[in-house]
Design an enzyme around this catalytic site. Structure first.
Site, PDB file in Angstrom:
ATOM      1  N   GLU A  34     -65.067  21.191  78.134  1.00  0.00           N
ATOM      2  CA  GLU A  34     -63.728  21.494  78.626  1.00  0.00           C
ATOM      3  C   GLU A  34     -63.815  22.652  79.618  1.00  0.00           C
ATOM      4  O   GLU A  34     -64.646  23.535  79.445  1.00  0.00           O
ATOM      5  CB  GLU A  34     -62.899  21.936  77.417  1.00  0.00           C
ATOM      6  CG  GLU A  34     -61.439  21.681  77.468  1.00  0.00           C
ATOM      7  CD  GLU A  34     -60.846  21.925  76.076  1.00  0.00           C
ATOM      8  OE1 GLU A  34     -60.255  20.997  75.520  1.00  0.00           O
ATOM      9  OE2 GLU A  34     -60.993  23.046  75.554  1.00  0.00           O
ATOM     10  N   LYS A  65     -63.311  26.155  81.194  1.00  0.00           N
ATOM     11  CA  LYS A  65     -63.027  27.462  80.597  1.00  0.00           C
ATOM     12  C   LYS A  65     -62.252  28.284  81.619  1.00  0.00           C
ATOM     13  O   LYS A  65     -62.806  28.762  82.604  1.00  0.00           O
ATOM     14  CB  LYS A  65     -64.331  28.171  80.225  1.00  0.00           C
ATOM     15  CG  LYS A  65     -64.103  29.527  79.572  1.00  0.00           C
ATOM     16  CD  LYS A  65     -65.412  30.158  79.153  1.00  0.00           C
ATOM     17  CE  LYS A  65     -65.194  31.376  78.274  1.00  0.00           C
ATOM     18  NZ  LYS A  65     -64.419  32.438  78.898  1.00  0.00           N
ATOM     19  N   ARG A 119     -55.686  34.601  76.568  1.00  0.00           N
ATOM     20  CA  ARG A 119     -55.525  33.708  75.428  1.00  0.00           C
ATOM     21  C   ARG A 119     -54.106  33.795  74.919  1.00  0.00           C
ATOM     22  O   ARG A 119     -53.566  34.894  74.787  1.00  0.00           O
ATOM     23  CB  ARG A 119     -56.494  34.141  74.319  1.00  0.00           C
ATOM     24  CG  ARG A 119     -56.503  33.277  73.064  1.00  0.00           C
ATOM     25  CD  ARG A 119     -57.372  32.083  73.279  1.00  0.00           C
ATOM     26  NE  ARG A 119     -57.561  31.265  72.095  1.00  0.00           N
ATOM     27  CZ  ARG A 119     -58.668  31.246  71.373  1.00  0.00           C
ATOM     28  NH1 ARG A 119     -59.676  32.051  71.656  1.00  0.00           N
ATOM     29  NH2 ARG A 119     -58.785  30.423  70.350  1.00  0.00           N
ATOM     30  N   GLU A 162     -54.823  28.957  77.141  1.00  0.00           N
ATOM     31  CA  GLU A 162     -55.195  30.057  78.032  1.00  0.00           C
ATOM     32  C   GLU A 162     -54.220  30.057  79.195  1.00  0.00           C
ATOM     33  O   GLU A 162     -54.026  29.049  79.852  1.00  0.00           O
ATOM     34  CB  GLU A 162     -56.631  29.842  78.537  1.00  0.00           C
ATOM     35  CG  GLU A 162     -57.165  30.961  79.398  1.00  0.00           C
ATOM     36  CD  GLU A 162     -57.851  32.075  78.586  1.00  0.00           C
ATOM     37  OE1 GLU A 162     -57.822  32.021  77.329  1.00  0.00           O
ATOM     38  OE2 GLU A 162     -58.411  32.989  79.212  1.00  0.00           O
ATOM     39  N   PHE A 210     -55.229  23.870  74.782  1.00  0.00           N
ATOM     40  CA  PHE A 210     -56.446  23.181  74.351  1.00  0.00           C
ATOM     41  C   PHE A 210     -56.513  22.894  72.860  1.00  0.00           C
ATOM     42  O   PHE A 210     -57.466  22.287  72.393  1.00  0.00           O
ATOM     43  CB  PHE A 210     -57.704  23.900  74.825  1.00  0.00           C
ATOM     44  CG  PHE A 210     -57.750  25.384  74.506  1.00  0.00           C
ATOM     45  CD1 PHE A 210     -57.999  25.810  73.224  1.00  0.00           C
ATOM     46  CD2 PHE A 210     -57.572  26.323  75.513  1.00  0.00           C
ATOM     47  CE1 PHE A 210     -58.062  27.167  72.940  1.00  0.00           C
ATOM     48  CE2 PHE A 210     -57.642  27.680  75.238  1.00  0.00           C
ATOM     49  CZ  PHE A 210     -57.882  28.110  73.943  1.00  0.00           C
ATOM     50  N   ARG A 242     -66.512  33.468  65.163  1.00  0.00           N
ATOM     51  CA  ARG A 242     -67.297  33.193  66.358  1.00  0.00           C
ATOM     52  C   ARG A 242     -68.479  32.339  65.929  1.00  0.00           C
ATOM     53  O   ARG A 242     -69.519  32.849  65.556  1.00  0.00           O
ATOM     54  CB  ARG A 242     -67.769  34.508  66.992  1.00  0.00           C
ATOM     55  CG  ARG A 242     -68.381  34.362  68.361  1.00  0.00           C
ATOM     56  CD  ARG A 242     -68.841  35.690  68.930  1.00  0.00           C
ATOM     57  NE  ARG A 242     -67.748  36.566  69.338  1.00  0.00           N
ATOM     58  CZ  ARG A 242     -66.980  36.370  70.403  1.00  0.00           C
ATOM     59  NH1 ARG A 242     -67.171  35.320  71.167  1.00  0.00           N
ATOM     60  NH2 ARG A 242     -66.021  37.218  70.702  1.00  0.00           N
ATOM     61  N   LYS A 256     -69.675  28.647  74.736  1.00  0.00           N
ATOM     62  CA  LYS A 256     -69.334  28.758  76.149  1.00  0.00           C
ATOM     63  C   LYS A 256     -70.580  28.647  76.995  1.00  0.00           C
ATOM     64  O   LYS A 256     -71.652  29.123  76.630  1.00  0.00           O
ATOM     65  CB  LYS A 256     -68.559  30.032  76.438  1.00  0.00           C
ATOM     66  CG  LYS A 256     -69.238  31.283  76.024  1.00  0.00           C
ATOM     67  CD  LYS A 256     -68.259  32.459  76.034  1.00  0.00           C
ATOM     68  CE  LYS A 256     -68.873  33.616  75.298  1.00  0.00           C
ATOM     69  NZ  LYS A 256     -68.001  34.730  75.066  1.00  0.00           N
TER      70      LYS A 256
END
Ligand code: AMP
Length: 591
Positions: A253, A255, A260, A306, A346, A422, A428
């Site tokens: 996707e 970024k 955010r 975002e 998203f 995380r 990413k």
């Protein structure tokens, strides 16, 4: 109502400070929780984290040292200078308060023992005080507490009030301790963590457990208006590493580089926005609120996305720093016109009373697409699901960057939404390099675009080109609307009036339709972030890559019109190409 002496809590704090092992700390905390009456266990939980409310409530302590020293002076009768000296000597206002209480000359004849309930309520009062007399209220409330405090109690009160408790206890440690105290063992933490992720309020969880045991946990559900901690991403450097970690079937996707936003939508159209740090950021973004209301109308939903700033004239995504100008209390309407936004959604976390965070991403994405009606201000994040090979992923990464994003987010389609984690379900992948454009370039004005809103009727951006001596033509490299003062923008139409045409000049090579065209004549100086491949600009078309030219990313006017230069003296296409290659070399040197 149950309460307990504050002295008791402070004894635990001293012991916690004296341990270095996490297990010892958990066992101390679980003793503390067992001993604490259920009615005040939430207060104990917040205070132990150095807070007086869950993170998402806008209740902040963090009093300044000056104010605290005045309160200590008021409570103990020591002159302010004496307290200041002590703080300097001991290096900590908490220890200075402890000393001052210990050594004060006048002891109150009658001292009321402090309880956890009273201390907590006073701290809330201090945090909540606002307006003209707030300083006064804070000082008096604090000195009232200190006057009744024992020396060691004073030390901890002052640390909490300044936002500097620092016992080293974090929320996960507290969850461990709660599991040990109420579910029999630390090993049961996942059950608590699961609910904590849906409702990140440790006080509420502690209270539910203390009052109703494990059964009461099921009543803690995701709730509109209560943000959950956002899921975060790990990072890898290359498509090959991604494939190794994820296999070859996943969602890749775009970024987007913005802010955010967790979007809460009520069925009656109310909308609230929360930041990555769970602050309520609804106020500065009325445009996002309105467009989300339109896009999701009539449902109860929590969405993740975002928000990026766009240039209203060029439609291009703006640098993150410019979006940050939107985060303000006053002048919201003006900033809204200057920096319009698009929110790229998203994820879907909650819909019509159902939690979605436990469901696989595949399903969440599908539902998201059904729920959202895309519009100018609300879009679904662009992405592709497929069987990926390294070359394809590399190419898609390039495409993402050409389209003004930072790179890709790689997502495991079977993964749950892991709030606050995380983990490796999201990875990413940014470009392996980020380069800097060091020198400015001199570009020729070949077209312009009309502004919107406040800038209607004036130019909002210029179309700029580099010179190609071989064909004696001008090839576009960017649209630029940044770096001008309001006055400079206002003056542009008149300044360029003599060169205005009603069609593209034959020497201009452009894939873009400008609102106004000019004879190539005026030259100005531009600095950008870097040179990137571009699907639209014609400079060096096909020279680096088929079907792509070169563009300057985030161009800004330096303020210098190069009246000393004719358009044929402008930076050439060849020079831009050389700068691009230079950039690549600098990168491979680094790596
Ligand atoms: P980083 O801040 O570098 O750790 O990158 C993670 C951030 O990227 C998230 O917190 C989001 O704010 C942002 N982001 C942009 N696009 C996406 C996307 N498609 N999916 C998830 N996060 C995204």
């Amino acid at each position: 109502m149950g309460d307990m002496p504050f002295r008791r809590l402070v004894e635990y704090y001293e012991r916690i400070e004296g341990t270095s092992g996490r297990l010892d700390m958990i066992s101390l905390l679980s003793d503390l929780f067992r001993e604490t009456p259920a009615e005040i266990i939430d207060k104990v939980a917040y205070m132990t984290l150095g807070r007086v409310a869950p993170e998402f409530e806008d209740v902040e302590l963090g009093l300044g040292e000056k104010l605290v020293m005045r309160a200590i002076s008021l409570a103990t009768g020591f002159p302010l200078e004496r307290i200041e000296d002590k703080v300097r000597e001991l290096g900590d206002a908490g220890s200075a308060a402890e000393w001052a209480i210990e050594n004060r000359a006048t002891r109150a004849f009658f001292r009321e023992e402090l309880t956890v309930g009273r201390v907590f309520d006073s701290l809330r009062k201090i945090a909540a005080a606002s307006g003209r007399s707030s300083q006064d209220v804070k000082i008096r409330t604090l000195s009232g507490l200190l006057a009744d405090a024992e020396p060691v109690e004073a030390r901890y009160i002052v640390r909490i009030v300044m936002g500097k408790l620092r016992l080293g206890v974090r929320d996960m440690t507290l969850l461990d301790a709660l599991a040990e105290a109420f579910l029999g063992s630390r090993g049961r933490r996942p059950a608590l963590e699961e609910r904590y992720n849906a409702y990140p309020d440790i006080g509420r969880i502690a209270r539910a457990l203390a009052l109703g045991g494990e059964d009461a946990l099921s009543e803690i559900r995701m709730t509109l208006g209560v943000p959950i901690r956002p899921m975060l991403a790990q990072r890898l450097k290359s498509p090959e590493e991604i494939l190794e970690k994820m296999g070859n079937r996943f969602l890749a996707e775009f970024k987007y580089d913005g802010e955010r936003m967790q979007v809460h939508v009520w069925p009656d159209g109310r909308v609230e926005l929360f930041s990555r740090r769970l602050e309520n950021i609804t106020h500065p973004y009325p445009d996002v609120v309105a467009s989300v209301r339109e896009a999701v109308g009539g449902r109860a939903a929590v969405l993740d996305g975002e928000c990026v700033g766009i240039n209203p004239i060029t439609g291009e995504i703006r640098p993150f720093q410019e979006l940050m100008h939107r985060r303000r209390k006053y002048g919201v309407k003006k900033m809204m016109e200057e920096i319009p936004t698009v929110i790229y959604l998203f994820d879907l976390l909650y819909l019509d009373g159902e939690e979605y965070i436990q469901r696989p991403l595949r399903e969440r994405r599908e539902r998201l697409a059904e729920v959202v009606r895309e519009s100018e201000g609300v879009k679904l994040a662009e992405g592709r699901i497929g069987e990926w090979r390294a070359e394809d992923l590399e190419r898609y990464l390039e495409e993402a960057v050409e389209r003004g994003t930072e790179g890709l987010m790689i997502k495991d389609l079977d993964s749950r939404y892991q709030a606050g984690v995380r983990g490796w379900s999201w990875i990413k992948l940014k470009r392996s390099y980020m380069s800097k454009m060091v020198e400015p370039v001199d570009l020729v004005v070949v077209g312009a675009f009309y502004g919107r809103g406040r800038r209607a009727g004036k130019y909002g951006a210029l179309l700029l080109a580099a010179y190609d001596p071989e064909t004696d033509s001008f090839k576009t490299v960017c649209k630029m609307g940044t770096g001008f003062s309001d006055e400079e923008l206002d003056a542009l139409p008149e300044m360029l009036a003599d060169f205005r045409l009603d069609h593209r000049h034959p020497s201009v090579v452009s894939n873009i339709e400008a609102d106004v065209w000019f004879t190539p004549a005026r030259v100005l100086e531009v600095i950008g972030d870097e040179i990137t491949l571009s699907p639209v600009h014609t400079c060096a078309w096909g020279r680096v890559k088929e079907g792509a030219g070169l563009a300057i990313r985030f161009p800004r006017f330096t303020g210098r019109w190069r009246t000393d230069k004719s358009p044929q003296d402008a930076t050439t296409e060849e020079e831009i190409l050389e700068m691009y290659r230079e950039q690549l070399r600098a990168i491979s040197d680094e790596g």
